[in-house]
Design a protein around this motif. Structure first.
Motif, PDB file in Angstrom:
ATOM      1  N   ARG A  13     -40.364 -50.907 -77.470  1.00 52.75           N
ATOM      2  CA  ARG A  13     -38.912 -51.024 -77.276  1.00 52.75           C
ATOM      3  C   ARG A  13     -38.292 -49.652 -77.510  1.00 52.75           C
ATOM      4  O   ARG A  13     -38.530 -49.021 -78.533  1.00 52.75           O
ATOM      5  CB  ARG A  13     -38.341 -52.058 -78.246  1.00 52.75           C
ATOM      6  N   GLU A  14     -37.497 -49.220 -76.552  1.00 46.10           N
ATOM      7  CA  GLU A  14     -36.874 -47.907 -76.666  1.00 46.10           C
ATOM      8  C   GLU A  14     -35.499 -48.051 -77.304  1.00 46.10           C
ATOM      9  O   GLU A  14     -34.678 -48.863 -76.882  1.00 46.10           O
ATOM     10  CB  GLU A  14     -36.742 -47.251 -75.293  1.00 46.10           C
ATOM     11  N   GLN A  15     -35.282 -47.286 -78.357  1.00 40.61           N
ATOM     12  CA  GLN A  15     -34.002 -47.202 -79.051  1.00 40.61           C
ATOM     13  C   GLN A  15     -33.428 -45.816 -78.778  1.00 40.61           C
ATOM     14  O   GLN A  15     -34.133 -44.943 -78.264  1.00 40.61           O
ATOM     15  CB  GLN A  15     -34.204 -47.403 -80.564  1.00 40.61           C
ATOM     16  N   PRO A  16     -32.172 -45.572 -79.143  1.00 42.71           N
ATOM     17  CA  PRO A  16     -31.604 -44.241 -78.872  1.00 42.71           C
ATOM     18  C   PRO A  16     -32.401 -43.082 -79.476  1.00 42.71           C
ATOM     19  O   PRO A  16     -32.507 -42.030 -78.863  1.00 42.71           O
ATOM     20  CB  PRO A  16     -30.212 -44.328 -79.507  1.00 42.71           C
ATOM     21  N   ARG A  17     -32.999 -43.283 -80.662  1.00 43.01           N
ATOM     22  CA  ARG A  17     -33.711 -42.178 -81.314  1.00 43.01           C
ATOM     23  C   ARG A  17     -35.209 -42.411 -81.480  1.00 43.01           C
ATOM     24  O   ARG A  17     -35.930 -41.506 -81.875  1.00 43.01           O
ATOM     25  CB  ARG A  17     -33.113 -41.925 -82.693  1.00 43.01           C
ATOM     26  N   ASP A  18     -35.677 -43.623 -81.222  1.00 44.35           N
ATOM     27  CA  ASP A  18     -37.075 -43.959 -81.495  1.00 44.35           C
ATOM     28  C   ASP A  18     -37.643 -44.885 -80.440  1.00 44.35           C
ATOM     29  O   ASP A  18     -36.918 -45.655 -79.810  1.00 44.35           O
ATOM     30  CB  ASP A  18     -37.212 -44.691 -82.839  1.00 44.35           C
ATOM     31  N   THR A  31     -44.368 -52.125 -87.772  1.00 41.24           N
ATOM     32  CA  THR A  31     -43.788 -51.413 -86.639  1.00 41.24           C
ATOM     33  C   THR A  31     -44.146 -49.937 -86.725  1.00 41.24           C
ATOM     34  O   THR A  31     -44.081 -49.344 -87.795  1.00 41.24           O
ATOM     35  CB  THR A  31     -42.247 -51.555 -86.648  1.00 41.24           C
ATOM     36  N   VAL A  32     -44.513 -49.365 -85.592  1.00 42.52           N
ATOM     37  CA  VAL A  32     -44.704 -47.923 -85.500  1.00 42.52           C
ATOM     38  C   VAL A  32     -43.453 -47.353 -84.839  1.00 42.52           C
ATOM     39  O   VAL A  32     -42.995 -47.851 -83.808  1.00 42.52           O
ATOM     40  CB  VAL A  32     -45.964 -47.560 -84.684  1.00 42.52           C
ATOM     41  N   TYR A  33     -42.904 -46.323 -85.474  1.00 41.92           N
ATOM     42  CA  TYR A  33     -41.725 -45.635 -84.957  1.00 41.92           C
ATOM     43  C   TYR A  33     -42.160 -44.255 -84.473  1.00 41.92           C
ATOM     44  O   TYR A  33     -42.834 -43.534 -85.195  1.00 41.92           O
ATOM     45  CB  TYR A  33     -40.678 -45.441 -86.062  1.00 41.92           C
TER      46      TYR A  33
END
Length: 80
Positions: A13-18, A31-33
């Motif tokens: 899942r793509e987030q604004p920073r990760d 979870t891997v960031y």
């Protein structure tokens, strides 16, 4: 990253920073960031360490108390 993990069953899942990578079939794995700006990777997960049971035939409550104090305060008790 999507190409490298294709076919593994992992969810990205793509987030604004990760990028957040999880295993939907085993969410307890954590979870891997991966930072989209700096590429740093970190794994967040819960760790369990079974210490026995107070209902065991011969429990050692002093030993359990030491483990609790050490785990939560970061220092072993000087005496008990």
């Amino acid at each position: 990253m999507e190409t490298l993990l294709a076919g593994t069953g992992l969810h990205i899942r793509e987030q604004p920073r990760d990028l957040l990578i999880t295993n939907p079939s085993d969410p307890d794995k954590g979870t891997v960031y991966i930072g989209t700006r700096d590429g740093h990777a970190a794994w967040e997960h819960t760790v369990w360490d079974h210490w026995g049971s107070l209902t065991d035939p011969d429990p050692d409550p002093v030993d359990l108390a030491r483990k609790i104090i050490t785990a939560l305060s970061g220092t072993a008790p000087s005496r008990m």
